[in-house]
Design a protein around this motif. Sequence first.
Motif, mmCIF file in Angstrom:
data_model
loop_
_atom_site.group_PDB
_atom_site.id
_atom_site.type_symbol
_atom_site.label_atom_id
_atom_site.label_comp_id
_atom_site.label_asym_id
_atom_site.label_seq_id
_atom_site.Cartn_x
_atom_site.Cartn_y
_atom_site.Cartn_z
ATOM 1 N N PRO A 189 0.810 -1.136 -0.111
ATOM 2 C CA PRO A 189 0.108 0.160 0.118
ATOM 3 C C PRO A 189 0.747 1.260 -0.021
ATOM 4 N N ASP A 218 1.253 3.728 2.120
ATOM 5 C CA ASP A 218 1.929 4.031 3.377
ATOM 6 C C ASP A 218 2.791 2.744 3.682
ATOM 7 N N LEU A 219 2.814 1.887 2.856
ATOM 8 C CA LEU A 219 3.852 0.631 3.105
ATOM 9 C C LEU A 219 3.183 -0.185 4.167
ATOM 10 N N ALA A 220 2.782 0.454 5.180
ATOM 11 C CA ALA A 220 2.141 -0.512 6.333
ATOM 12 C C ALA A 220 3.124 -1.512 6.882
ATOM 13 N N PHE A 253 4.910 -3.466 9.756
ATOM 14 C CA PHE A 253 4.360 -3.983 10.998
ATOM 15 C C PHE A 253 5.070 -3.135 12.267
ATOM 16 N N PRO A 254 4.631 -2.571 12.982
ATOM 17 C CA PRO A 254 5.199 -1.782 14.085
ATOM 18 C C PRO A 254 5.393 -2.822 15.070
ATOM 19 N N GLY A 255 7.027 -2.683 15.369
ATOM 20 C CA GLY A 255 7.392 -3.470 16.677
ATOM 21 C C GLY A 255 8.021 -4.776 16.019
ATOM 22 N N PHE A 282 7.887 -12.831 7.518
ATOM 23 C CA PHE A 282 6.587 -12.974 8.145
ATOM 24 C C PHE A 282 5.848 -14.026 7.279
ATOM 25 N N ARG A 314 9.053 -7.845 1.894
ATOM 26 C CA ARG A 314 8.090 -8.352 2.517
ATOM 27 C C ARG A 314 7.026 -9.430 1.709
#
Lengths: 216, 260
Positions: free
Chosen positions: A79, A81-83, A85-87, A96, A144
């Motif tokens: 997307p 905003d690249l999205a 994964f935080p953390g 993943f 990813r």
Amino acid sequence: MIQLDQLTWKVPGRTILEKVSVAIPANTYAVLMGPTGCGKTTLLEIICGLRQPTSGRVLLDGLDVTDLEPRERGIGYVPQDLALFPGLRVREQIGFAPKLRGVAPEELNQRVNRLAEQFGISPLLDRLPDLLSGGEKQRVALARALAAQPRLLLLDEPLSALDESMRAEAVALLQRIQQENALTVLHVTHSSSEAAALGHLHLRMVAGRLEPESQG
Amino acid sequence: MRLNRSNFCWLALALVTVGYLTFWALLLGATATYSTPDSWLQVLRSPEIRHATFLSLVTCSLAAGFALLLAVPVGYLMTRLEFRGKSWLDAALDIPIILPPLVVGLCLLIFFQTKIGKVIEMAIPFTYQVSGVVLAQFVVAAAFAIRTMRGTFQHLSSRPEDVALTLGCTRFQALWHVALPAARRGMVAAFCIAWARSLGEFGPILVFAGATRMKTEVLPTTVWLELSVGNLEAAVAVSLFMVLLAVLVLVAVRATGEKV
């Protein structure tokens, strides 16, 4: 090959997509342009299964995937905003999808390292997303998505956050990745130069309708 | 600095804020100077109050834990799914917040007199038991925890979860692997808020679990019991102890970066 057959998406009082039909041959880099709010992101979300169309079908290599869950489609999605994964560290971001599929740790490690090398992000593997630059984030998001070995890659303005010098580099990277992985790509952009440099197939969306422009 | 109209407005607002905080400082100051630290320690060392303190800490932790377990799925559902009647359900989830505490206790008491309630009590007795203290704290604390988790998930973009779905996750896996790690600070805040709310709970506990010394007596009940026998010094000592706990919780919540 991806085929969209009369895809329509309506919300109360408004039609966002109207009978969108197109066929994108395998190993093609298709570029989709159009004014803001014309339904480009909605179209990508329908193709990868995040939205159900009001009517119409999505066919992937001749198979109707319209009613399949996103995870069953084999479509990668990056997307705007690249999205990331935080953390999760870069290594975990890239690993993943393979980890979810139960890939053995040794093979998982190899796959992550191979992709990191391909994208030039090997020194970043232990970093968290907050500590990455815009260009680095974009590479991690692409790596990813590719780690899931998708049949089709959907890119929603993935270069919009990059400055001019980094954009040229990213365009070259996308070209190389598409060719090396024999990928079918549908790339949404507002940039004519980006579209000209990347696209084999140029599409334009106007008010929810898709108009083929040219075959590069 | 010239006192123009805009500055005058800020000055007036600042005075209101300072006035309110001063009022609270005076309240706490007056309570704190009512007796000496020696007499507080003496009161806090008594077996009844040590028992009430221990019971409060245990029941608040249990109630907050259960509240969090409920708040995470409910908060996630209310944030990520659009459905008919959502605004009504949203309002219904806030009912425990606006209900008078005594009414909550009365509802619990009456429910456990019904057939369903009696069947439940055959497995786990609640009425006038320690488990009843936990339940009375939970029913109110859960509403606050749900509110906090709803706010947390609202502030988190759903995009990473969408991407996780395309990478092979089920919705549950996206929640577990992506949304929950991102929401961990909100979860700490929700736990702390539920814990603090449980600590201050009095009405439902009094009605539903009673105020039996060395059995269902928690700190707010102690304050009430000591006041009712005219032992103001003990009530003050326990109250100050509760203020201290509340401040610690507030600091913990602020440290997570969440707004209360």
